[in-house]
Design an enzyme around this catalytic site. Structure first.
Site, PDB file in Angstrom:
ATOM      1  N   ASP A 139      19.773  15.002   8.230  1.00 25.77           N
ATOM      2  CA  ASP A 139      19.340  16.224   7.534  1.00 25.77           C
ATOM      3  C   ASP A 139      19.921  17.466   8.200  1.00 25.77           C
ATOM      4  O   ASP A 139      20.301  18.421   7.539  1.00 25.77           O
ATOM      5  CB  ASP A 139      17.812  16.303   7.512  1.00 25.77           C
ATOM      6  CG  ASP A 139      17.217  15.297   6.525  1.00 25.77           C
ATOM      7  OD1 ASP A 139      17.989  14.827   5.656  1.00 25.77           O
ATOM      8  OD2 ASP A 139      16.026  14.985   6.648  1.00 25.77           O
ATOM      9  N   CYS A 140      19.990  17.459   9.530  1.00 27.27           N
ATOM     10  CA  CYS A 140      20.494  18.645  10.226  1.00 27.27           C
ATOM     11  C   CYS A 140      22.006  18.610  10.437  1.00 27.27           C
ATOM     12  O   CYS A 140      22.625  19.635  10.667  1.00 27.27           O
ATOM     13  CB  CYS A 140      19.761  18.837  11.543  1.00 27.27           C
ATOM     14  SG  CYS A 140      19.584  17.336  12.510  1.00 27.27           S
TER      15      CYS A 140
END
Lengths: 398, 138
Positions: A139-140
């Protein structure tokens, strides 16, 4: 009383441009002429050096982040795999990693033309390097692929960190078998056809400070053309090995872990190596200044090749089995003469460690100190020495 | 006056089966010493040859070879020592059979004497920095 000097006094003289500095080669004649006390009174610093293949070498790099961000999982530099198991855009490129697709030893003996050592030399030379990376995506850090070009100036950080360099003495290699063997000690001819050794002998740093009385954590050094530091003992540091009466080990013993800013280094002093039938590596130039704190240190640095003994090991039988037996002892003076007489034979010798380059490094370091550009680093902690009880262990396979 | 020179000869595939060396002996009275000989997969030949004989015979023999279309060059140009790459490690010196690569003492610097090189190429792959280069252009 004899001569006593402190690091602070020596550095003050260096700052004033008054320090007396000579190389570990030059000091031999000075001691012969003036004696230990006379030489110790006169000389403040003796420079030592070595330039040879040091496999336990590599560099930490930080590429900077991509847009979108990426946590690099697998990384290649000019198709040589680099380590991806640290933070997102950090890596470690090791000297002995071989380029992907290299036939290795399938067509024996393999040539190993390009590897991590060559990547480091090309980086230092300012050449463009192909960076390839893959990732699994988070996600990051969503990016999964990257292929681009980098050069050393694009990197946030590039520092050499070599876990084991500057071996204090080393094996002298020979081959008793009936076939040529291809080793990290070069090509060894059958039936004791040649002898290869790999130490700068009387110029080598740890042979001039055999008990590590001045070389320790924080010692400032010449590294790869720039400035570096000793940060720890090297891996396999084994100070309790057999020593001669002069304290000098008769085989591999102490080692250094060193660090330095790659951006200030030079391709002249970091050279990619290809050992036929063995693999890739990196030749590293290291120079270490030794402060003459007292006459005892002067005694150590006045060591000469005649007094340094190397142990001859058979790389055809005992060494690969893990049962290296010392089949003869020879001095570095004999080794450097080009021929040695052992086991009833006269055998030609080759150095592998470059003595002319070591001499040049010792001279460059001398000039840097004389010019006031290089002060001595006083160790914040000394390395484990002959009284440490350290035992050099093998793997217990279970 | 006697002449003795070493050459690298390149034979095109059309000449491989001709008894050229035999002619050099029989017709031109030349003495030869083959230092190296090989034929590649394209049937082209390479031979490193030391030729000696009287000046007139020598020159006539060389003309004979040229007339056949054999390309040749003096031997010392065939292996190049790239001094700028050499780090003077000396790994090549005990492998060189003729002492063309040697260490000068006390400087411990590696030197290359092309006149003594027989192009055996033992140094080429054994040099860790690839400072020894084979030059194939005639």
């Amino acid at each position: 009383m004899g001569v006593e000097r402190t690091y602070e006094e020596i550095n003050e003289k260096i700052r004033r441009g008054e320090a007396v500095v000579v190389t570990a080669e030059e000091i031999i004649d000075i001691v012969e002429e003036k004696g230990l006390e006379g030489a110790a009174k006169e000389v403040d610093v003796v420079t030592t050096a070595t330039f040879g293949t040091m496999c336990s070498s590599g560099a930490f790099l930080n590429f900077g982040h991509t847009k979108p961000k990426m946590k690099m999982h697998k990384i290649w530099l000019n198709d040589v795999a680099a380590y991806g198991g640290i933070a997102a855009v950090d890596t470690y490129i090791g000297a002995t990693e071989v380029r992907d697709g290299d036939p290795l030893n399938q067509n024996f003996p393999g040539e190993f033309r390009y590897g991590g050592g060559h990547v480091i030399q090309d980086l230092v030379a300012g050449k463009d390097i192909k960076l390839k990376a893959t990732a699994y995506g988070t996600d990051c850090y969503p990016r999964r692929e990257l292929e681009t070009w980098i050069s050393i100036n694009d990197l946030n950080d590039a520092f050499l960190f070599n876990p084991r360099n500057a071996y204090q003495n080393y094996n002298v290699g020979v081959n008793s078998t009936n076939k040529t063997i291809y080793t990290y000690m070069g090509v060894l001819k059958p039936r004791y056809g040649n002898i290869h050794y790999s130490s700068a002998g009387q110029l080598s740093p740890l042979l001039n400070d055999p008990y590590y009385k001045t070389i320790g954590i924080g010692t400032r050094i010449f590294l790869g053309g720039g400035t570096g530091y000793v940060v720890w003992n090297g891996t396999q540091h084994s100070p309790c090995e057999v020593r001669g009466e002069n304290g000098v080990p008769k085989g591999g013993a102490g080692t250094l872990a060193v660090i330095g800013d790659l951006k200030n280094m030079s391709p002249e002093w970091l050279v990619g190596m290809s050992y036929l039938g063995y693999g890739c590596s990196l030749a590293v130039g290291i120079g270490v200044p030794i402060p003459i704190l007292n006459e005892e240190m002067m005694k150590y640095v006045s060591v000469k090749d005649e007094e340094i003994i190397g142990s001859v090991i058979d790389y055809g039988t005992g060494y690969p089995k893990g049962e290296p037996e010392v089949i003869a002892e020879v001095s570095y003076a004999e080794l450097k003469s080009g021929r040695v007489n052992i086991l009833g034979r006269e055998i030609p010798t080759s150095p592998l460690s470059s003595y002319p380059k070591a001499r040049k490094i010792a001279t460059i370091l001398k000039e840097r100190i004389q010019a006031g550009n290089f002060e001595l680093g006083k160790p914040v902690q000394l390395l484990p020495s002959a009284d440490s009880g350290i035992e050099f262990k093998g793997v217990k396979i279970r | 006056m006697e002449i003795c020179k070493r050459f690298v000869l390149y034979f095109p595939s059309t000449l491989i089966e001709k008894p050229i060396i035999y002619q050099l002996i029989k017709e031109y009275n030349l003495i030869f010493n083959i230092l190296k000989a090989s034929i590649n997969p394209h049937q082209e030949g390479l031979m490193v040859l030391e030729l000696s004989g009287e000046k007139d015979d020598f020159e006539a023999g060389v003309e004979y070879l040229k007339g056949l279309g054999v390309k040749f060059q003096p031997l010392s140009q065939d292996i190049i020592w790239d001094e700028s790459k050499c780090i003077h490690c000396g790994a090549c010196t005990t492998l060189c059979p003729t002492g063309a690569l040697y260490i000068e003492r006390p400087s411990m610097e590696v030197h290359f004497d092309g006149a003594r090189c027989v192009v055996c190429e033992a140094c080429v792959k054994a040099c860790p920095v690839r400072a020894m280069v084979v030059k194939f252009t005639a």
